[in-house]
Write an enzyme that holds these catalytic residues in place. Sequence first.
Site, PDB file in Angstrom:
ATOM      1  N   LYS A 107       0.837  -1.224   0.000  1.00 54.66           N
ATOM      2  CA  LYS A 107       0.000   0.000   0.000  1.00 54.66           C
ATOM      3  C   LYS A 107       0.861   1.259   0.000  1.00 54.66           C
ATOM      4  O   LYS A 107       0.479   2.280  -0.579  1.00 54.66           O
ATOM      5  CB  LYS A 107      -0.944   0.009   1.198  1.00 54.66           C
ATOM      6  N   GLU A 131      -5.127  -6.703  -4.250  1.00 54.67           N
ATOM      7  CA  GLU A 131      -6.210  -6.912  -3.286  1.00 54.67           C
ATOM      8  C   GLU A 131      -5.731  -6.808  -1.838  1.00 54.67           C
ATOM      9  O   GLU A 131      -6.417  -6.279  -0.969  1.00 54.67           O
ATOM     10  CB  GLU A 131      -6.847  -8.296  -3.528  1.00 54.67           C
ATOM     11  N   VAL A 134      -5.212  -3.312   0.853  1.00 53.11           N
ATOM     12  CA  VAL A 134      -6.181  -2.684   1.771  1.00 53.11           C
ATOM     13  C   VAL A 134      -6.984  -3.781   2.449  1.00 53.11           C
ATOM     14  O   VAL A 134      -7.532  -4.660   1.784  1.00 53.11           O
ATOM     15  CB  VAL A 134      -7.162  -1.761   1.013  1.00 53.11           C
ATOM     16  N   GLY A 189       2.669  -7.860  19.359  1.00 55.37           N
ATOM     17  CA  GLY A 189       3.177  -7.908  17.986  1.00 55.37           C
ATOM     18  C   GLY A 189       2.266  -7.215  16.983  1.00 55.37           C
ATOM     19  O   GLY A 189       2.464  -7.324  15.780  1.00 55.37           O
ATOM     20  N   LYS A 207      -4.191   3.523   2.726  1.00 58.07           N
ATOM     21  CA  LYS A 207      -5.250   2.612   2.276  1.00 58.07           C
ATOM     22  C   LYS A 207      -6.444   3.405   1.739  1.00 58.07           C
ATOM     23  O   LYS A 207      -7.069   3.008   0.751  1.00 58.07           O
ATOM     24  CB  LYS A 207      -5.646   1.689   3.423  1.00 58.07           C
TER      25      LYS A 207
HETATM   26  P1  NDP Z   1       8.406  -8.547   5.995  1.00 59.10           P
HETATM   27  O1  NDP Z   1       9.418  -7.540   6.394  1.00 59.10           O
HETATM   28  O2  NDP Z   1       8.015  -9.601   6.945  1.00 59.10           O
HETATM   29  O3  NDP Z   1       8.874  -9.280   4.636  1.00 59.10           O
HETATM   30  C1  NDP Z   1       9.654  -8.684   3.632  1.00 59.10           C
HETATM   31  C2  NDP Z   1      10.753  -9.661   3.281  1.00 59.10           C
HETATM   32  O4  NDP Z   1      11.475  -9.188   2.158  1.00 59.10           O
HETATM   33  C3  NDP Z   1      11.726  -9.855   4.437  1.00 59.10           C
HETATM   34  O5  NDP Z   1      11.957 -11.213   4.647  1.00 59.10           O
HETATM   35  C4  NDP Z   1      12.946  -9.125   3.926  1.00 59.10           C
HETATM   36  O6  NDP Z   1      14.149  -9.667   4.454  1.00 59.10           O
HETATM   37  C5  NDP Z   1      12.863  -9.369   2.436  1.00 59.10           C
HETATM   38  N1  NDP Z   1      13.662  -8.412   1.696  1.00 59.10           N
HETATM   39  C6  NDP Z   1      13.765  -7.069   1.915  1.00 59.10           C
HETATM   40  N2  NDP Z   1      14.617  -6.523   1.036  1.00 59.10           N
HETATM   41  C7  NDP Z   1      15.063  -7.510   0.247  1.00 59.10           C
HETATM   42  C8  NDP Z   1      15.980  -7.590  -0.844  1.00 59.10           C
HETATM   43  N3  NDP Z   1      16.635  -6.515  -1.287  1.00 59.10           N
HETATM   44  N4  NDP Z   1      16.201  -8.786  -1.432  1.00 59.10           N
HETATM   45  C9  NDP Z   1      15.596  -9.859  -0.976  1.00 59.10           C
HETATM   46  N5  NDP Z   1      14.712  -9.887   0.066  1.00 59.10           N
HETATM   47  C10 NDP Z   1      14.448  -8.714   0.671  1.00 59.10           C
HETATM   48  O7  NDP Z   1       7.126  -7.729   5.496  1.00 59.10           O
HETATM   49  P2  NDP Z   1       5.624  -8.262   5.390  1.00 59.10           P
HETATM   50  O8  NDP Z   1       5.607  -9.608   4.812  1.00 59.10           O
HETATM   51  O9  NDP Z   1       4.926  -8.006   6.668  1.00 59.10           O
HETATM   52  O10 NDP Z   1       5.015  -7.199   4.356  1.00 59.10           O
HETATM   53  C11 NDP Z   1       5.275  -7.309   2.976  1.00 59.10           C
HETATM   54  C12 NDP Z   1       4.365  -6.325   2.231  1.00 59.10           C
HETATM   55  O11 NDP Z   1       3.006  -6.664   2.493  1.00 59.10           O
HETATM   56  C13 NDP Z   1       4.529  -4.870   2.668  1.00 59.10           C
HETATM   57  O12 NDP Z   1       4.362  -4.053   1.541  1.00 59.10           O
HETATM   58  C14 NDP Z   1       3.376  -4.668   3.645  1.00 59.10           C
HETATM   59  O13 NDP Z   1       2.936  -3.326   3.731  1.00 59.10           O
HETATM   60  C15 NDP Z   1       2.308  -5.526   3.000  1.00 59.10           C
HETATM   61  N6  NDP Z   1       1.278  -5.995   3.919  1.00 59.10           N
HETATM   62  C16 NDP Z   1       1.621  -6.665   5.065  1.00 59.10           C
HETATM   63  C17 NDP Z   1       0.652  -7.130   5.921  1.00 59.10           C
HETATM   64  C18 NDP Z   1       1.000  -7.916   7.131  1.00 59.10           C
HETATM   65  O14 NDP Z   1       0.087  -8.357   7.839  1.00 59.10           O
HETATM   66  N7  NDP Z   1       2.265  -8.139   7.426  1.00 59.10           N
HETATM   67  C19 NDP Z   1      -0.780  -6.878   5.649  1.00 59.10           C
HETATM   68  C20 NDP Z   1      -1.040  -6.217   4.393  1.00 59.10           C
HETATM   69  C21 NDP Z   1      -0.033  -5.778   3.576  1.00 59.10           C
HETATM   70  P3  NDP Z   1      14.760  -9.014   5.797  1.00 59.10           P
HETATM   71  O15 NDP Z   1      13.715  -9.110   6.858  1.00 59.10           O
HETATM   72  O16 NDP Z   1      15.956  -9.854   6.061  1.00 59.10           O
HETATM   73  O17 NDP Z   1      15.060  -7.579   5.459  1.00 59.10           O
HETATM   74  N1  HSE Z   2      -0.039  -2.143  10.447  1.00 58.22           N
HETATM   75  C1  HSE Z   2      -1.262  -2.554   9.822  1.00 58.22           C
HETATM   76  C2  HSE Z   2      -2.368  -2.639  10.863  1.00 58.22           C
HETATM   77  C3  HSE Z   2      -1.158  -3.899   9.154  1.00 58.22           C
HETATM   78  O1  HSE Z   2      -2.155  -2.508  12.058  1.00 58.22           O
HETATM   79  O2  HSE Z   2      -3.514  -2.843  10.429  1.00 58.22           O
HETATM   80  C4  HSE Z   2      -0.651  -3.866   7.765  1.00 58.22           C
HETATM   81  O3  HSE Z   2      -1.520  -3.219   6.887  1.00 58.22           O
END
Ligand code: NDP
Ligand code: HSE
Length: 430
Positions: A107, A131, A134, A189, A207
């Site tokens: 987002k 999808e 948001v 968390g 969003k």
């Molecule tokens: P995380 O930080 O858990 O995951 C991102 C991953 O990408 C990490 O494992 C990170 O590794 C890796 N990474 C970062 N940079 C690189 C790179 N240059 N090369 C390879 N790998 C890389 O994030 P989330 O999974 O929580 O979120 C991902 C996306 O989803 C974000 O845009 C977030 O806003 C969106 N989102 C997340 C939600 C949630 O509930 N978590 C809900 C809705 C949307 P490292 O940690 O070692 O840096």
């Molecule tokens: N930080 C967001 C929330 C989750 O608390 O809803 C990712 O969109």
Amino acid sequence: MGGKCIQAALLGCGTVGGGVWKVLNNNQDIIRKRAGIDIKIKKVLEIDFEKAQKAGVPKAVLTKNPDDIINDKDIDIVIEVIGGTTLSRELILRAMQAGKSVVTANKDLLAQDGEELFGAAGKNKVDLLFEASVGGGIPIIHPLKEGLSGNQIKAIYGIVNGTTNYMLTKMSQDGSNYADVLTEAQEKGYAEADPTSDVEGYDSARKLAILSSIAFNTRVSFKDVYCEGISKITARDIMYAKELNYVVKLLAIGKETDGEIEVRVHPTFIPQSHPLASVNDVFNAIFIQGDAVGDVMFYGRGAGELPTASAVVGDVIDAARNKIMNVRGRIACTCYDNKIIRDIGDTKAKFYVRMKVLDRTGVLAAIASVFGNQEVSLDSVIQKRNIGSLAEIVWVTHDVLEKNIQDALKIIGGLSIVEEICNVIRVEGE
Ligand code: NDP
Ligand code: HSE
């Protein structure tokens, strides 16, 4: 593609990426039947191999080099779940230029660079599906673009941030104060170590920018959204909300009136009887008013590994179906208008105002007269508590222009009989 499979790649294998891997593998059979073809993750870009392996990704699939994915002609779909706005933007653009459809949950990036990215998707005739960006697992982008596309959308009211909804729920149910519930949300968390984006409303604003761009067919970016967070909400405001039969929620509000739109995120009093009032804890909900459908509400988990992966995988299946049918780019960018975004001063709402004043005759009348002079019409006033030698007064207005009440409050705040204007909260949904 007969007998073969659609190959996809994951960029990032953190919370969401790990969830996507699990859902695609655990539900492989049912996904094959529904999509009409197998969908396989051929490569996973991740810095931390150990983390990805814990999610079940075999080492042979892992890479640290994005070129292994972008230059692989067999990969049709790229799933971007790295997050951030620099590398993710670059890789999404490169993937689309290479003819690959993209699915993203990002987002932050869409609310900032949506116009450029959707332009690139259109130019390269690929899908850019989002999808999960948001409401996590809640289907809302597809319903807005498809099932509700026959409606003029009049308003959107969203609880789109789980962290702040959890905090406000706890403050309301347990009478806890802001600092304590923030610590609790961090321990569980929900809130990040740096909770600014959640508590100051920026996450909700991003969003809302995405939702409003679709609902009102005009480009809305993060910077266009008026934004106030929840850090000024106190147990006292929550107590008064209850007395007035309201609940406090951080709402993301988008409205269209007379061809102009307003987009704002702020703490809001809503009636206890409103459908959004019972959306508690980390749950999210989006309440939409369409001219044909009337009121409709989407409810569920707005974040987390599997709920978010559910939305991402739904998009991956969609992109796979489109690829098989050779209809990529079917639902392209729908921002074909250029509507005026109203300045917050020109929007209208009801307001709750709490203040501490000197406890003496004539004070209420003096303040009421300033409101009247600035065309702020009053609905009710409560004066039943003292704080030390000061009286606490709560005013609720009728619908008034934001600039009128702000002007009135500037004058009232300067009166010698007024010790402090403690809080000002908008009231919606009546
Ligand atoms: P995380 O930080 O858990 O995951 C991102 C991953 O990408 C990490 O494992 C990170 O590794 C890796 N990474 C970062 N940079 C690189 C790179 N240059 N090369 C390879 N790998 C890389 O994030 P989330 O999974 O929580 O979120 C991902 C996306 O989803 C974000 O845009 C977030 O806003 C969106 N989102 C997340 C939600 C949630 O509930 N978590 C809900 C809705 C949307 P490292 O940690 O070692 O840096
Ligand atoms: N930080 C967001 C929330 C989750 O608390 O809803 C990712 O969109």
